[in-house]
Every structure is written in C-alpha cells, then in structure tokens.
Design an enzyme around this catalytic site. Structure first.
Site, PDB file in Angstrom:
ATOM      1  CE  LYS A  19      28.126 -40.033 -91.690  1.00  0.00           C
ATOM      2  NZ  LYS A  19      27.157 -39.752 -90.615  1.00  0.00           N
TER       3      LYS A  19
ATOM      4  CB  ALA B  25      17.636 -37.785 -96.376  1.00  0.00           C
ATOM      5  N   GLY B  26      19.691 -40.570 -94.984  1.00  0.00           N
ATOM      6  CA  GLY B  26      19.584 -41.645 -93.998  1.00  0.00           C
ATOM      7  C   GLY B  26      20.526 -41.515 -92.820  1.00  0.00           C
TER       8      GLY B  26
ATOM      9  CB  ALA C 115      29.666 -41.445-100.290  1.00  0.00           C
TER      10      ALA C 115
ATOM     11  CG  ASP D 226      29.331 -36.237 -92.454  1.00  0.00           C
ATOM     12  OD1 ASP D 226      29.937 -35.859 -91.439  1.00  0.00           O
ATOM     13  OD2 ASP D 226      28.134 -36.559 -92.466  1.00  0.00           O
TER      14      ASP D 226
HETATM   15  O1  C5P Z   1      28.236 -30.065 -93.699  1.00  0.00           O
HETATM   16  P1  C5P Z   1      26.916 -30.678 -94.039  1.00  0.00           P
HETATM   17  O2  C5P Z   1      26.296 -30.048 -95.246  1.00  0.00           O
HETATM   18  O3  C5P Z   1      26.939 -32.162 -94.116  1.00  0.00           O
HETATM   19  O4  C5P Z   1      25.957 -30.345 -92.809  1.00  0.00           O
HETATM   20  C1  C5P Z   1      24.573 -30.358 -92.942  1.00  0.00           C
HETATM   21  C2  C5P Z   1      23.954 -29.602 -91.789  1.00  0.00           C
HETATM   22  O5  C5P Z   1      24.159 -30.329 -90.578  1.00  0.00           O
HETATM   23  C3  C5P Z   1      24.541 -28.234 -91.515  1.00  0.00           C
HETATM   24  O6  C5P Z   1      23.933 -27.255 -92.309  1.00  0.00           O
HETATM   25  C4  C5P Z   1      24.208 -28.037 -90.036  1.00  0.00           C
HETATM   26  O7  C5P Z   1      22.856 -27.672 -89.885  1.00  0.00           O
HETATM   27  C5  C5P Z   1      24.355 -29.455 -89.482  1.00  0.00           C
HETATM   28  N1  C5P Z   1      25.691 -29.687 -88.901  1.00  0.00           N
HETATM   29  C6  C5P Z   1      26.016 -29.064 -87.697  1.00  0.00           C
HETATM   30  N2  C5P Z   1      27.253 -29.251 -87.146  1.00  0.00           N
HETATM   31  C7  C5P Z   1      28.148 -30.069 -87.749  1.00  0.00           C
HETATM   32  C8  C5P Z   1      27.850 -30.723 -88.959  1.00  0.00           C
HETATM   33  C9  C5P Z   1      26.602 -30.510 -89.522  1.00  0.00           C
HETATM   34  O8  C5P Z   1      25.191 -28.348 -87.121  1.00  0.00           O
HETATM   35  N3  C5P Z   1      29.356 -30.209 -87.178  1.00  0.00           N
END
Ligand code: C5P
Length: 311
Positions: free
Chosen positions: A17, A105-106, A113, A145
C-alpha cells in the site's frame, strides 16, 4: 465433508500500500498514534503458499532481500497463523512459504500483507471458514495496517489506522516507487516525529487537534483526477523520515524534475512514491530514475486486497 474438500496447499496474494494521505495525531498511552489516513493498495504483491503441516514454520524468498525477515514468532505471518489456530481451536500447523515483492521495512505494509495473506490462506486450508468480520478483528490485533491489506482498494483508516471505511476511487492512478536498500524502522520514525514536535521545531508540525482526511483528497480520488490528488496528498511522517534519511529529499527532487506530478514518502518510508499523469509518463519516470542508478518500479492502484489465487 470428504477429505478432498481440504486442500493441501493454498496460494493467497495480498498487495502493498501507499498512504496517499497520512495525518498523525497525538501519541496514546499504548504507544500508538491517532491517525487519519487514506490507503491505496498497489500492484506490488506478496504471495503466500500455505501447506498443511503438524507444526508452524516459515520460509521467505522473492525479489526483495529477505535476509532481514525473521522466521520465528517475530514474523507477522507466523503470528497470524498461530492467532487463527488459537481463535478457532485448530490443533494442527502450517508451513508458510512467503514470496516477497514489497520492499522489506519500506513503508509499504509488506509484513502486514504477509499477515493478511496468511490469515486468508490458513482459514481456507484448515476449513475454519471465519467471516470477513472475524478475520478483520484478528487482523486488527496483529497490526494497524493488516486490516487494510485484507480489504484492499482505496480506504480511509482512522483510530490506529485499523478502522476502515471504503473511499470511492475512480479509474487508475499510476505510481513510480523508488525503493531503498536500507529499510527504516516504523517505531523509530514515529519516535522521531514525537521528538521533532516536542522540540517545537515548527509550530506547523504540532499534532493537529482534530484528525480528518481533507475533503480535496477524497474528491480527487472520487474524480480519478491525478492532478488534484497530487496537489492534496500529504504525509505527516515525511518530516521524520527525512530527518532519518536526508538523502530522500534528493530523490523527491529528482522525481519532480523528471515529470512526476508529486512525490511523497510512503508511510514511514523510506520508499518514495511518485504520482504520474499517465502510464506512459510513469514509464518515462521509471526509466529516468533507473538511469540515475535508483531502483524504481511502476505500479498502479487501486487493486483488490488479499485473495485466493489457487487451492
Ligand atoms: O501496528 P504495527 O505493528 O504496524 O505498528 C508498528 C509501530 O508503528 C508501532 O509499534 C508504533 O510504534 C507505530 N505506530 C504508531 N501509531 C499507529 C500505527 C503504528 O505509533 N497508529
């Protein structure tokens, strides 16, 4: 049900995305930030092959360097499979073979996904037959996501980005993605934004009091108008990604000089996404970026979310 009804391998494909708009609000106590975002799924896919097994295992290969992808419980697809088994009482296992095309990590949701594809694949493999609502709930527990990777298309995300509403989008948008060899850590980029804001470096970067996707972004998507979208797309995380990776500024400038309508850091970066007027102008931009030694991919959106390719 006859034995033949249970497939031995299920192949599911899920898209990466771009956040065409990403407004970041205040940080909550759980570490997550309030978001108002618009996701668009693009034609760069993760393929997950789920094969029946007594235990849980993961292998990773593909066009992206997969050496940094963990193969244990830190792998989001592995966590997805185990979460589905726990939620449904399934006692067997699965081998997940992940073929990556989305940069690792991009900032394009490649790991998310994988997790969405693993949920759909294991649900079909194990015959657990969850509803889309139940899959969505598991997806939201796995990461902010992941629900969007299930959903696909173009959608507005609020909350942590996991509360989705479809956005009307007309036609197709052509994007050129410039990828980086070195990824960026999403928590590190959010942390940078917090420190940048706390330091009061720029009043304009204060967390907005009300978080909403601006109307012009939604109108541009609805009209299928790349020029209007180019004028309204925005990412609050871009300033933080540029602090981590100042070289991305040069990439953004190079894309604009070669005819992109606009450029934006995708999510937490470091992938840079350029919106182009036509497929031809995107092909031209891709060639120009490649000729300058960058890695560039031409993709389009919106595309569907995680779906079964074969059983
Ligand atoms: O949910 P996900 O593992 O993809 O999020 C990775 C990191 O991105 C979280 O640990 C947080 O540090 C940051 N994040 C955030 N606020 C969001 C989504 C992600 O701070 N709404």
């Amino acid at each position: 049900m006859s034995l033949a009804a249970f497939p031995s391998t299920v192949h599911v494909r899920a898209p990466g995305k771009i956040n065409v708009y990403l407004g970041v609000g205040a940080r909550h106590d759980d570490g997550y930030h309030a978001l108002a975002t618009v996701f668009q799924a693009v034609s760069l896919y993760e393929d997950v092959f789920a094969t029946a097994s007594d235990s849980f295992s993961v292998s990773v290969s593909g066009s992206e360097d997969a050496s940094d992808v963990p193969l244990d419980d830190r792998n989001l697809a592995m966590r997805a499979a185990k979460m589905l088994a726990a939620a449904t009482g399934f006692t067997g296992g699965v081998h997940l073979d992940i073929r990556k095309s989305v940069p690792v990590a991009g900032g394009m949701g490649g790991g998310s996904a994988d997790a969405a594809a693993a949920l759909v694949a294991c649900d079909a493999l194990w015959g657990t037959a969850l509803s889309i609502q139940e899959l969505h709930e598991l997806a939201a527990r796995l990461g902010a996501d992941v629900p969007f990777a299930l959903h696909g298309g173009t959608a507005v995300g609020t909350g942590r980005g996991d509360q989705l509403n479809p956005a009307l989008a007309h036609g197709r948008f052509d994007w050129v993605l410039v990828t980086s060899e070195q990824g960026l850590s999403t928590p590190a980029v959010y942390g940078r934004l917090d420190r940048h804001r706390a330091a009061g470096a720029a009043l304009a970067d204060d967390p907005p009091l009300s978080l909403e996707v601006p109307v012009p972004v939604l109108q541009a998507l609805r009209a299928g108008d790349a020029h209007s979208l180019a004028a309204s797309m925005f990412n609050d995380l871009e300033v933080a990604a540029l602090l981590e990776r100042p070289d991305l500024d040069e990439t953004l400038g190079a894309g604009l000089a070669s005819g992109a309508l606009s450029g934006i850091v995708s999510g937490s970066g470091p992938t840079v996404a350029f919106l182009c007027e036509t497929p031809e102008s995107a092909q031209y931009l891709q060639r120009e970026m490649q000729a300058a030694g960058r890695t560039a991919l031409h993709v389009h959106g919106p595309v569907p979310g995680a779906r079964i390719i074969s059983v």
